[in-house]
Write a protein that holds these residues in place. Sequence first.
Motif, PDB file in Angstrom:
ATOM      1  N   MET A   1       0.845  -1.174   0.000  1.00 37.50           N
ATOM      2  CA  MET A   1       0.000   0.000   0.000  1.00 37.50           C
ATOM      3  C   MET A   1       0.893   1.240   0.000  1.00 37.50           C
ATOM      4  O   MET A   1       1.834   1.341   0.760  1.00 37.50           O
ATOM      5  CB  MET A   1      -0.895  -0.010   1.246  1.00 37.50           C
ATOM      6  CG  MET A   1      -1.672   1.270   1.383  1.00 37.50           C
ATOM      7  SD  MET A   1      -2.375   1.570   3.010  1.00 37.50           S
ATOM      8  CE  MET A   1      -3.783   0.544   2.979  1.00 37.50           C
ATOM      9  N   SER A   2       0.596   2.179  -0.863  1.00 39.92           N
ATOM     10  CA  SER A   2       1.416   3.382  -0.911  1.00 39.92           C
ATOM     11  C   SER A   2       0.930   4.389   0.135  1.00 39.92           C
ATOM     12  O   SER A   2      -0.199   4.328   0.607  1.00 39.92           O
ATOM     13  CB  SER A   2       1.347   4.011  -2.307  1.00 39.92           C
ATOM     14  OG  SER A   2       0.049   4.478  -2.572  1.00 39.92           O
ATOM     15  N   ALA A   3       1.817   5.301   0.463  1.00 41.32           N
ATOM     16  CA  ALA A   3       1.490   6.319   1.468  1.00 41.32           C
ATOM     17  C   ALA A   3       0.429   7.261   0.921  1.00 41.32           C
ATOM     18  O   ALA A   3       0.378   7.535  -0.279  1.00 41.32           O
ATOM     19  CB  ALA A   3       2.742   7.096   1.834  1.00 41.32           C
ATOM     20  N   PRO A   4      -0.434   7.785   1.796  1.00 35.53           N
ATOM     21  CA  PRO A   4      -1.434   8.748   1.352  1.00 35.53           C
ATOM     22  C   PRO A   4      -0.757  10.062   0.942  1.00 35.53           C
ATOM     23  O   PRO A   4       0.388  10.325   1.337  1.00 35.53           O
ATOM     24  CB  PRO A   4      -2.322   8.943   2.571  1.00 35.53           C
ATOM     25  CG  PRO A   4      -1.534   8.465   3.724  1.00 35.53           C
ATOM     26  CD  PRO A   4      -0.549   7.475   3.202  1.00 35.53           C
ATOM     27  N   PRO A   5      -1.436  10.895   0.146  1.00 39.85           N
ATOM     28  CA  PRO A   5      -0.831  12.135  -0.357  1.00 39.85           C
ATOM     29  C   PRO A   5      -0.222  13.023   0.731  1.00 39.85           C
ATOM     30  O   PRO A   5       0.882  13.531   0.550  1.00 39.85           O
ATOM     31  CB  PRO A   5      -1.985  12.843  -1.059  1.00 39.85           C
ATOM     32  CG  PRO A   5      -2.911  11.741  -1.454  1.00 39.85           C
ATOM     33  CD  PRO A   5      -2.792  10.709  -0.370  1.00 39.85           C
ATOM     34  N   LEU A   6      -0.886  13.198   1.858  1.00 37.80           N
ATOM     35  CA  LEU A   6      -0.341  14.060   2.901  1.00 37.80           C
ATOM     36  C   LEU A   6       0.985  13.518   3.413  1.00 37.80           C
ATOM     37  O   LEU A   6       1.953  14.271   3.583  1.00 37.80           O
ATOM     38  CB  LEU A   6      -1.334  14.225   4.054  1.00 37.80           C
ATOM     39  CG  LEU A   6      -0.838  15.068   5.230  1.00 37.80           C
ATOM     40  CD1 LEU A   6      -0.457  16.478   4.774  1.00 37.80           C
ATOM     41  CD2 LEU A   6      -1.885  15.126   6.318  1.00 37.80           C
ATOM     42  N   MET A  18       3.761   9.808  10.747  1.00 39.60           N
ATOM     43  CA  MET A  18       3.390   8.405  10.843  1.00 39.60           C
ATOM     44  C   MET A  18       1.939   8.284  10.391  1.00 39.60           C
ATOM     45  O   MET A  18       1.079   9.042  10.848  1.00 39.60           O
ATOM     46  CB  MET A  18       3.510   7.908  12.286  1.00 39.60           C
ATOM     47  CG  MET A  18       3.110   6.467  12.457  1.00 39.60           C
ATOM     48  SD  MET A  18       3.032   5.793  14.148  1.00 39.60           S
ATOM     49  CE  MET A  18       3.998   6.864  15.130  1.00 39.60           C
ATOM     50  N   HIS A  19       1.675   7.356   9.500  1.00 37.21           N
ATOM     51  CA  HIS A  19       0.320   7.112   9.024  1.00 37.21           C
ATOM     52  C   HIS A  19      -0.128   5.765   9.563  1.00 37.21           C
ATOM     53  O   HIS A  19       0.555   4.760   9.388  1.00 37.21           O
ATOM     54  CB  HIS A  19       0.302   7.107   7.493  1.00 37.21           C
ATOM     55  CG  HIS A  19      -1.041   6.796   6.928  1.00 37.21           C
ATOM     56  ND1 HIS A  19      -1.329   5.603   6.334  1.00 37.21           N
ATOM     57  CD2 HIS A  19      -2.176   7.515   6.895  1.00 37.21           C
ATOM     58  CE1 HIS A  19      -2.592   5.606   5.944  1.00 37.21           C
ATOM     59  NE2 HIS A  19      -3.122   6.742   6.278  1.00 37.21           N
ATOM     60  N   ILE A  20      -1.245   5.743  10.256  1.00 43.97           N
ATOM     61  CA  ILE A  20      -1.796   4.478  10.750  1.00 43.97           C
ATOM     62  C   ILE A  20      -3.210   4.334  10.216  1.00 43.97           C
ATOM     63  O   ILE A  20      -3.880   5.318   9.905  1.00 43.97           O
ATOM     64  CB  ILE A  20      -1.789   4.392  12.293  1.00 43.97           C
ATOM     65  CG1 ILE A  20      -2.706   5.446  12.899  1.00 43.97           C
ATOM     66  CG2 ILE A  20      -0.382   4.511  12.846  1.00 43.97           C
ATOM     67  CD1 ILE A  20      -2.992   5.234  14.372  1.00 43.97           C
ATOM     68  N   ILE A  21      -3.640   3.109  10.122  1.00 44.33           N
ATOM     69  CA  ILE A  21      -5.024   2.814   9.745  1.00 44.33           C
ATOM     70  C   ILE A  21      -5.649   2.090  10.921  1.00 44.33           C
ATOM     71  O   ILE A  21      -5.122   1.081  11.392  1.00 44.33           O
ATOM     72  CB  ILE A  21      -5.095   1.948   8.483  1.00 44.33           C
ATOM     73  CG1 ILE A  21      -4.505   2.707   7.297  1.00 44.33           C
ATOM     74  CG2 ILE A  21      -6.541   1.519   8.208  1.00 44.33           C
ATOM     75  CD1 ILE A  21      -4.401   1.883   6.036  1.00 44.33           C
ATOM     76  N   VAL A  22      -6.746   2.621  11.406  1.00 42.31           N
ATOM     77  CA  VAL A  22      -7.464   2.015  12.527  1.00 42.31           C
ATOM     78  C   VAL A  22      -8.772   1.449  11.987  1.00 42.31           C
ATOM     79  O   VAL A  22      -9.545   2.162  11.351  1.00 42.31           O
ATOM     80  CB  VAL A  22      -7.743   3.067  13.636  1.00 42.31           C
ATOM     81  CG1 VAL A  22      -8.586   2.480  14.734  1.00 42.31           C
ATOM     82  CG2 VAL A  22      -6.435   3.608  14.179  1.00 42.31           C
ATOM     83  N   HIS A  23      -8.986   0.181  12.224  1.00 41.11           N
ATOM     84  CA  HIS A  23     -10.212  -0.480  11.771  1.00 41.11           C
ATOM     85  C   HIS A  23     -11.228  -0.458  12.909  1.00 41.11           C
ATOM     86  O   HIS A  23     -10.983  -0.992  13.977  1.00 41.11           O
ATOM     87  CB  HIS A  23      -9.912  -1.914  11.345  1.00 41.11           C
ATOM     88  CG  HIS A  23      -8.947  -1.978  10.214  1.00 41.11           C
ATOM     89  ND1 HIS A  23      -9.319  -1.771   8.909  1.00 41.11           N
ATOM     90  CD2 HIS A  23      -7.618  -2.182  10.196  1.00 41.11           C
ATOM     91  CE1 HIS A  23      -8.267  -1.860   8.132  1.00 41.11           C
ATOM     92  NE2 HIS A  23      -7.212  -2.105   8.894  1.00 41.11           N
ATOM     93  N   SER A  24     -12.364   0.199  12.653  1.00 40.51           N
ATOM     94  CA  SER A  24     -13.396   0.317  13.671  1.00 40.51           C
ATOM     95  C   SER A  24     -14.755   0.498  13.011  1.00 40.51           C
ATOM     96  O   SER A  24     -14.861   1.147  11.963  1.00 40.51           O
ATOM     97  CB  SER A  24     -13.094   1.524  14.570  1.00 40.51           C
ATOM     98  OG  SER A  24     -14.180   1.781  15.425  1.00 40.51           O
TER      99      SER A  24
END
Length: 63
Positions: A1-6, A18-24
């Motif tokens: 997965m590539s990094a988001p634009p920001l 740091m980019h994290i994805i939280v599943h909720s």
Amino acid sequence: MSAPPLSRHLESAEVSNMHIIVHSDQGHDSFLLEPQLYTPHLSFTLDGRWNKGSVDRPVAEVE
């Protein structure tokens, strides 16, 4: 997965991030209703254990 634009823009400006994805299922209110999902990442950062050099290192999954 590539990094988001920001994240890409911050990296190109040499700004630590740091980019994290939280599943909720709680949507954008999850940080209020499920703080345990965010605590490990915030503690890691606030404790000063995160730095720019860690961006490319693999990080263990947090349950």
